[in-house]
Motif scaffolding. Structure first.
Motif, PDB file in Angstrom:
ATOM      1  N   GLN A  58     -10.228  70.627  47.132  1.00  0.00           N
ATOM      2  CA  GLN A  58      -9.355  71.464  47.166  1.00  0.00           C
ATOM      3  C   GLN A  58      -9.237  72.890  48.304  1.00  0.00           C
TER       4      GLN A  58
ATOM      5  N   ILE B 290      -7.307  73.226  52.390  1.00  0.00           N
ATOM      6  CA  ILE B 290      -6.976  74.543  52.413  1.00  0.00           C
ATOM      7  C   ILE B 290      -7.961  74.931  53.430  1.00  0.00           C
TER       8      ILE B 290
ATOM      9  N   THR C 166      -1.547  73.057  54.021  1.00  0.00           N
ATOM     10  CA  THR C 166      -1.177  71.315  53.369  1.00  0.00           C
ATOM     11  C   THR C 166      -0.571  71.504  52.521  1.00  0.00           C
ATOM     12  N   LYS C 167       0.082  70.715  52.308  1.00  0.00           N
ATOM     13  CA  LYS C 167       1.196  70.549  50.832  1.00  0.00           C
ATOM     14  C   LYS C 167       1.568  68.675  51.088  1.00  0.00           C
ATOM     15  N   TYR C 168       1.852  68.522  49.942  1.00  0.00           N
ATOM     16  CA  TYR C 168       2.661  67.211  49.798  1.00  0.00           C
ATOM     17  C   TYR C 168       3.217  66.772  48.678  1.00  0.00           C
TER      18      TYR C 168
ATOM     19  N   LEU D  70      -2.013  72.241  45.900  1.00  0.00           N
ATOM     20  CA  LEU D  70      -1.005  71.542  46.892  1.00  0.00           C
ATOM     21  C   LEU D  70      -0.068  70.887  46.775  1.00  0.00           C
TER      22      LEU D  70
END
Ligand code: SAM
Length: 305
Positions: free
Chosen positions: A208, A212, A218-220, A245
């Protein structure tokens, strides 16, 4: 020495079987085995986060037997961890590697050392079937599979046209010798070439931080995870990485046993933790009652629902 999964031949059933931990894996031809949790060797030093890169071809693992999971007209390939060649490969690893520690002690899980990624656990198969039956939209989505092992749910997402799939496992050896080869095996000549496929090893808290710190955005859209809530000790860490995330309107699918006997985790206890924190909506979207009771949980941020 052969890598053993502690089969209890006397209790073999078709494809599932409950053991003292409630963890059951599917290795090769639908055998069932006992998960052996060796807590005596548990370690306090968490595995650091690291990115690994896929080679173009698979020189070393090409000779290992390949298994296929068929989902309608799709075939998902993965390395058979019971294959002799795979055994040889594991034997060739450094003596002090996490996987050889597990191999030597015939353990399927050693908390914070080896977390079981060299097998295909049955809930990962449940998750693939669920994604297919529910027609979960995956095309052009950014997908993360946490605690992937062979990575079948992530491989399914990649075959369904995800824009990218990032795979994470606790152990570097699992990513190198199981996840990457399985993903590469599924790359077809006519498949998408610009798909963003990345591989990360390490403890959730450190992965994590790494993701970051390298890119705070950063994301999903979709996070998939299977058989990762067996230990209550890890629930908060998993919760934190999911929360950090997931895109605001993203969705998480968790496939797991209702209860992991002997290790204490399971869907009900994780669901309670999520509800107490009042940040996510969480629901059971599928229950499997044959064999050990298993579920698929779906989570989304409360504000988005
Ligand atoms: C029982 S295996 C399941 C593997 C695969 N998802 C499957 O269902 O076949 C549990 C997985 O959880 C992951 N895991 C457990 N605890 C973890 C932690 N603290 N940090 C990162 N990964 C962890 C490991 O990567 C491991 O492969």
């Amino acid at each position: 020495m052969a890598f053993q999964f502690n089969f209890d031949i006397g209790q073999e059933q078709n494809d599932v079987g409950e053991d003292s931990t409630g963890l059951t894996s599917i290795s090769g031809a639908n055998k069932c085995d006992k998960a052996v949790v060796d807590s005596r060797k548990a370690c306090d030093i968490l595995r650091p986060a690291k990115e690994l890169y896929a080679p173009q071809s698979l020189p070393e693992t090409q000779s290992c037997a390949v298994e296929a999971l068929r989902v309608s007209d799709l075939e998902l390939l993965f390395l058979n961890p019971e294959d002799v060649e795979f055994d040889r490969l594991l034997e060739s690893l450094e003596n002090d590697s996490d996987v050889s520690t597990a191999t030597e002690s015939h353990s399927d899980l050693i908390p914070n050392v080896y977390e079981g990624g060299l097998k295909v656990w049955e809930c990962s198969i449940d998750l693939v079937h669920y994604l297919h039956e529910a027609e979960v939209p995956l095309e052009n989505k950014h997908v993360l599979e946490l605690g992937c092992g062979a990575g079948l749910p992530g491989i399914y997402a990649s075959k369904k046209g995800a824009a990218g799939v990032h795979f994470q496992d606790y152990n570097e050896e699992v990513i190198e010798h199981m996840t990457i080869p399985s993903v590469v095996l599924n790359r077809s000549q006519d498949g998408p070439t610009n798909q963003d496929l990345r591989f990360f090893a390490g403890d959730w808290s450190l992965v994590q931080q790494k993701l970051i710190s390298s890119n705070p955005d950063t994301k999903y859209d979709i996070i998939l995870t299977s058989e990762t809530i067996y230990s209550v000790d890890s629930h908060d860490k998993l919760y934190q990485i999911l929360r950090a995330l997931l895109r605001p309107n993203g969705v998480i699918y968790i496939a797991a046993k209702t209860h992991y006997f002997g290790v204490g985790g399971g869907t009900r206890i994780f669901e309670d933790l999520v509800r107490q924190r009042k940040e996510f909506n969480i629901e059971v979207c599928k229950t499997f009652t044959e064999g050990v009771k298993r579920e698929i949980l779906k989570m989304a941020f409360l504000e988005a629902s």
